[in-house]
Design a protein around this motif. Structure first.
Motif, PDB file in Angstrom:
ATOM      1  N   LYS A 139       0.840  -1.198   0.000  1.00 26.69           N
ATOM      2  CA  LYS A 139       0.000   0.000   0.000  1.00 26.69           C
ATOM      3  C   LYS A 139       0.875   1.248   0.000  1.00 26.69           C
ATOM      4  O   LYS A 139       1.870   1.317   0.695  1.00 26.69           O
ATOM      5  CB  LYS A 139      -0.902   0.013   1.227  1.00 26.69           C
ATOM      6  CG  LYS A 139      -1.935  -1.078   1.211  1.00 26.69           C
ATOM      7  CD  LYS A 139      -2.826  -0.977   2.419  1.00 26.69           C
ATOM      8  CE  LYS A 139      -3.853  -2.085   2.409  1.00 26.69           C
ATOM      9  NZ  LYS A 139      -4.711  -2.032   3.585  1.00 26.69           N
ATOM     10  N   LYS A 140       0.471   2.204  -0.810  1.00 31.50           N
ATOM     11  CA  LYS A 140       1.187   3.471  -0.856  1.00 31.50           C
ATOM     12  C   LYS A 140       0.554   4.420   0.142  1.00 31.50           C
ATOM     13  O   LYS A 140      -0.658   4.584   0.176  1.00 31.50           O
ATOM     14  CB  LYS A 140       1.137   4.068  -2.264  1.00 31.50           C
ATOM     15  CG  LYS A 140       1.872   3.250  -3.289  1.00 31.50           C
ATOM     16  CD  LYS A 140       1.849   3.920  -4.637  1.00 31.50           C
ATOM     17  CE  LYS A 140       2.590   3.060  -5.645  1.00 31.50           C
ATOM     18  NZ  LYS A 140       2.566   3.666  -6.970  1.00 31.50           N
ATOM     19  N   GLU A 141       1.356   5.036   0.946  1.00 29.88           N
ATOM     20  CA  GLU A 141       0.861   5.989   1.928  1.00 29.88           C
ATOM     21  C   GLU A 141       1.143   7.403   1.448  1.00 29.88           C
ATOM     22  O   GLU A 141       2.089   7.654   0.710  1.00 29.88           O
ATOM     23  CB  GLU A 141       1.518   5.733   3.277  1.00 29.88           C
ATOM     24  CG  GLU A 141       1.146   4.387   3.855  1.00 29.88           C
ATOM     25  CD  GLU A 141       1.667   4.198   5.262  1.00 29.88           C
ATOM     26  OE1 GLU A 141       1.975   5.206   5.916  1.00 29.88           O
ATOM     27  OE2 GLU A 141       1.740   3.044   5.687  1.00 29.88           O
ATOM     28  N   LEU A 142       0.305   8.313   1.899  1.00 29.37           N
ATOM     29  CA  LEU A 142       0.474   9.715   1.535  1.00 29.37           C
ATOM     30  C   LEU A 142       1.519  10.369   2.433  1.00 29.37           C
ATOM     31  O   LEU A 142       1.609  10.069   3.615  1.00 29.37           O
ATOM     32  CB  LEU A 142      -0.853  10.458   1.683  1.00 29.37           C
ATOM     33  CG  LEU A 142      -2.003  10.001   0.795  1.00 29.37           C
ATOM     34  CD1 LEU A 142      -3.257  10.778   1.143  1.00 29.37           C
ATOM     35  CD2 LEU A 142      -1.666  10.175  -0.665  1.00 29.37           C
ATOM     36  N   SER A 143       2.266  11.273   1.845  1.00 29.13           N
ATOM     37  CA  SER A 143       3.231  12.040   2.638  1.00 29.13           C
ATOM     38  C   SER A 143       2.467  13.023   3.525  1.00 29.13           C
ATOM     39  O   SER A 143       1.300  13.332   3.271  1.00 29.13           O
ATOM     40  CB  SER A 143       4.185  12.787   1.709  1.00 29.13           C
ATOM     41  OG  SER A 143       3.507  13.844   1.061  1.00 29.13           O
ATOM     42  N   PRO A 144       3.103  13.542   4.549  1.00 32.19           N
ATOM     43  CA  PRO A 144       2.420  14.533   5.401  1.00 32.19           C
ATOM     44  C   PRO A 144       1.931  15.754   4.622  1.00 32.19           C
ATOM     45  O   PRO A 144       0.881  16.308   4.920  1.00 32.19           O
ATOM     46  CB  PRO A 144       3.486  14.908   6.423  1.00 32.19           C
ATOM     47  CG  PRO A 144       4.363  13.705   6.506  1.00 32.19           C
ATOM     48  CD  PRO A 144       4.393  13.141   5.110  1.00 32.19           C
ATOM     49  N   GLY A 145       2.670  16.166   3.624  1.00 32.95           N
ATOM     50  CA  GLY A 145       2.239  17.302   2.801  1.00 32.95           C
ATOM     51  C   GLY A 145       0.973  16.976   2.022  1.00 32.95           C
ATOM     52  O   GLY A 145       0.065  17.809   1.925  1.00 32.95           O
ATOM     53  N   GLN A 146       0.910  15.776   1.461  1.00 32.88           N
ATOM     54  CA  GLN A 146      -0.280  15.358   0.726  1.00 32.88           C
ATOM     55  C   GLN A 146      -1.479  15.231   1.660  1.00 32.88           C
ATOM     56  O   GLN A 146      -2.599  15.598   1.303  1.00 32.88           O
ATOM     57  CB  GLN A 146      -0.024  14.034   0.011  1.00 32.88           C
ATOM     58  CG  GLN A 146       0.958  14.132  -1.125  1.00 32.88           C
ATOM     59  CD  GLN A 146       1.361  12.776  -1.672  1.00 32.88           C
ATOM     60  OE1 GLN A 146       1.464  11.799  -0.925  1.00 32.88           O
ATOM     61  NE2 GLN A 146       1.596  12.711  -2.976  1.00 32.88           N
ATOM     62  N   GLN A 147      -1.238  14.714   2.853  1.00 31.79           N
ATOM     63  CA  GLN A 147      -2.316  14.605   3.833  1.00 31.79           C
ATOM     64  C   GLN A 147      -2.855  15.989   4.190  1.00 31.79           C
ATOM     65  O   GLN A 147      -4.061  16.170   4.329  1.00 31.79           O
ATOM     66  CB  GLN A 147      -1.817  13.899   5.092  1.00 31.79           C
ATOM     67  CG  GLN A 147      -1.542  12.431   4.895  1.00 31.79           C
ATOM     68  CD  GLN A 147      -0.977  11.775   6.145  1.00 31.79           C
ATOM     69  OE1 GLN A 147      -0.685  12.450   7.131  1.00 31.79           O
ATOM     70  NE2 GLN A 147      -0.815  10.470   6.096  1.00 31.79           N
ATOM     71  N   ALA A 148      -1.970  16.958   4.331  1.00 32.93           N
ATOM     72  CA  ALA A 148      -2.388  18.317   4.655  1.00 32.93           C
ATOM     73  C   ALA A 148      -3.231  18.913   3.522  1.00 32.93           C
ATOM     74  O   ALA A 148      -4.254  19.564   3.775  1.00 32.93           O
ATOM     75  CB  ALA A 148      -1.175  19.196   4.926  1.00 32.93           C
ATOM     76  N   VAL A 149      -2.820  18.670   2.282  1.00 33.01           N
ATOM     77  CA  VAL A 149      -3.569  19.194   1.132  1.00 33.01           C
ATOM     78  C   VAL A 149      -4.968  18.598   1.103  1.00 33.01           C
ATOM     79  O   VAL A 149      -5.962  19.310   0.932  1.00 33.01           O
ATOM     80  CB  VAL A 149      -2.818  18.921  -0.190  1.00 33.01           C
ATOM     81  CG1 VAL A 149      -3.710  19.192  -1.391  1.00 33.01           C
ATOM     82  CG2 VAL A 149      -1.561  19.768  -0.265  1.00 33.01           C
TER      83      VAL A 149
END
Length: 70
Positions: A5-15
């Protein structure tokens, strides 16, 4: 064999978090406007706009573009 599974980076999560908040605020504003506007200022019956506004970005945008008589 399963793919990892690919996880989102913290920046992507914030967006995505900010986009979710903006979407919720957009829907809230549409509901607030619908509730405070007279029925003769709205195209179509007011109760019909309630489920329409619940459709993610399209519903509130449709209400503001086509649901309000100008």
């Amino acid at each position: 064999m399963t793919k990892p599974k690919k996880e989102l980076s913290p920046g992507q999560q914030a967006v995505f978090g900010v986009l979710g908040l903006v979407q919720a605020a957009f829907a809230f504003l549409a509901f607030w406007d619908l509730a405070h506007r007279d029925a003769d200022e709205v195209r179509g019956p007011k109760p019909a706009w309630i489920p329409a506004i619940l459709v993610n970005w399209i519903g509130p945008a449709s209400y503001f573009l086509f649901g309000i008589k100008r």
